[in-house]
Motif scaffolding. Sequence first.
Motif, short mmCIF file in Angstrom:
data_model
loop_
_atom_site.label_atom_id
_atom_site.label_comp_id
_atom_site.label_asym_id
_atom_site.label_seq_id
_atom_site.Cartn_x
_atom_site.Cartn_y
_atom_site.Cartn_z
N LEU A 103 5.25 17.94 -1.82
CA LEU A 103 4.21 17.38 -2.68
C LEU A 103 4.46 17.75 -4.14
CD1 LEU A 103 1.43 15.90 -2.85
CD2 LEU A 103 0.41 18.17 -2.68
N ILE A 104 4.80 19.00 -4.38
CA ILE A 104 5.06 19.46 -5.74
C ILE A 104 6.29 18.77 -6.32
CG2 ILE A 104 5.73 21.48 -7.10
CD1 ILE A 104 3.93 23.13 -5.19
N MET A 105 7.35 18.63 -5.52
CA MET A 105 8.57 17.98 -6.00
C MET A 105 8.33 16.51 -6.32
SD MET A 105 10.94 20.19 -6.26
CE MET A 105 12.40 19.18 -6.37
N ILE A 106 7.59 15.82 -5.49
CA ILE A 106 7.30 14.40 -5.75
C ILE A 106 6.47 14.25 -7.03
CG2 ILE A 106 6.00 12.42 -4.87
CD1 ILE A 106 6.96 13.26 -2.08
N ASN A 107 5.50 15.13 -7.22
CA ASN A 107 4.68 15.08 -8.43
C ASN A 107 5.51 15.36 -9.68
OD1 ASN A 107 2.31 14.36 -7.20
ND2 ASN A 107 1.71 16.47 -6.83
N ILE A 108 6.43 16.30 -9.60
CA ILE A 108 7.30 16.61 -10.75
C ILE A 108 8.20 15.43 -11.05
CG2 ILE A 108 9.24 18.05 -11.48
CD1 ILE A 108 7.83 20.39 -10.06
N LEU A 109 8.78 14.82 -10.01
CA LEU A 109 9.65 13.66 -10.23
C LEU A 109 8.88 12.50 -10.82
CD1 LEU A 109 11.92 13.72 -7.07
CD2 LEU A 109 12.59 14.15 -9.43
N ASN A 110 7.67 12.24 -10.33
CA ASN A 110 6.87 11.15 -10.88
C ASN A 110 6.51 11.42 -12.34
OD1 ASN A 110 6.83 9.45 -8.70
ND2 ASN A 110 5.02 10.40 -7.81
N TYR A 111 6.25 12.66 -12.67
CA TYR A 111 5.87 12.99 -14.05
C TYR A 111 7.03 12.76 -15.01
CZ TYR A 111 4.31 15.67 -18.07
OH TYR A 111 3.97 16.05 -19.33
N TYR A 112 8.24 13.18 -14.63
CA TYR A 112 9.37 13.09 -15.55
C TYR A 112 10.09 11.75 -15.49
CZ TYR A 112 8.87 17.96 -16.76
OH TYR A 112 8.39 19.15 -17.24
N LEU A 113 9.95 10.98 -14.43
CA LEU A 113 10.64 9.69 -14.33
C LEU A 113 9.80 8.53 -14.82
CD1 LEU A 113 12.47 10.04 -10.92
CD2 LEU A 113 13.40 10.29 -13.20
N PHE A 114 8.50 8.73 -15.00
CA PHE A 114 7.62 7.64 -15.42
C PHE A 114 7.70 7.48 -16.94
CE2 PHE A 114 3.40 6.19 -16.89
CZ PHE A 114 3.41 4.94 -16.29
N THR A 115 8.05 6.27 -17.41
CA THR A 115 8.10 6.01 -18.84
C THR A 115 7.03 4.98 -19.19
OG1 THR A 115 9.78 4.34 -18.46
CG2 THR A 115 10.57 6.52 -19.05
N PRO A 116 5.97 5.39 -19.85
CA PRO A 116 4.91 4.45 -20.18
C PRO A 116 5.35 3.47 -21.26
CG PRO A 116 4.46 6.56 -21.16
CD PRO A 116 5.68 6.74 -20.31
N LYS A 117 4.82 2.26 -21.18
CA LYS A 117 5.10 1.24 -22.19
C LYS A 117 4.06 1.40 -23.31
CE LYS A 117 8.01 -1.27 -19.53
NZ LYS A 117 8.53 -0.25 -18.70
N ILE A 118 4.52 1.88 -24.46
CA ILE A 118 3.63 2.11 -25.59
C ILE A 118 3.80 0.95 -26.56
CG2 ILE A 118 3.07 3.64 -27.52
CD1 ILE A 118 4.19 5.93 -25.84
#
Length: 53
Positions: free
Chosen positions: A20-35
């Motif tokens: 769970l922690i690894m998936i959350n870390i990967l989602n946090y660093y791999l997600f690039t928001p469209k600004i």
Amino acid sequence: MPQMAPMSWLLLFLFFSIMLIMINILNYYLFTPKIAYKSAEETISVKTNNWKW
């Protein structure tokens, strides 16, 4: 049916917690928001309503 040993429950808990922690870390660093940046020419228009009762 044999019961699971407490050590197996602990290992399962640790495994799923780490996953769970690894998936959350990967989602946090791999997600690039469209600004979307607004240009300087665009002005903010304020619409005022004057109610006459």
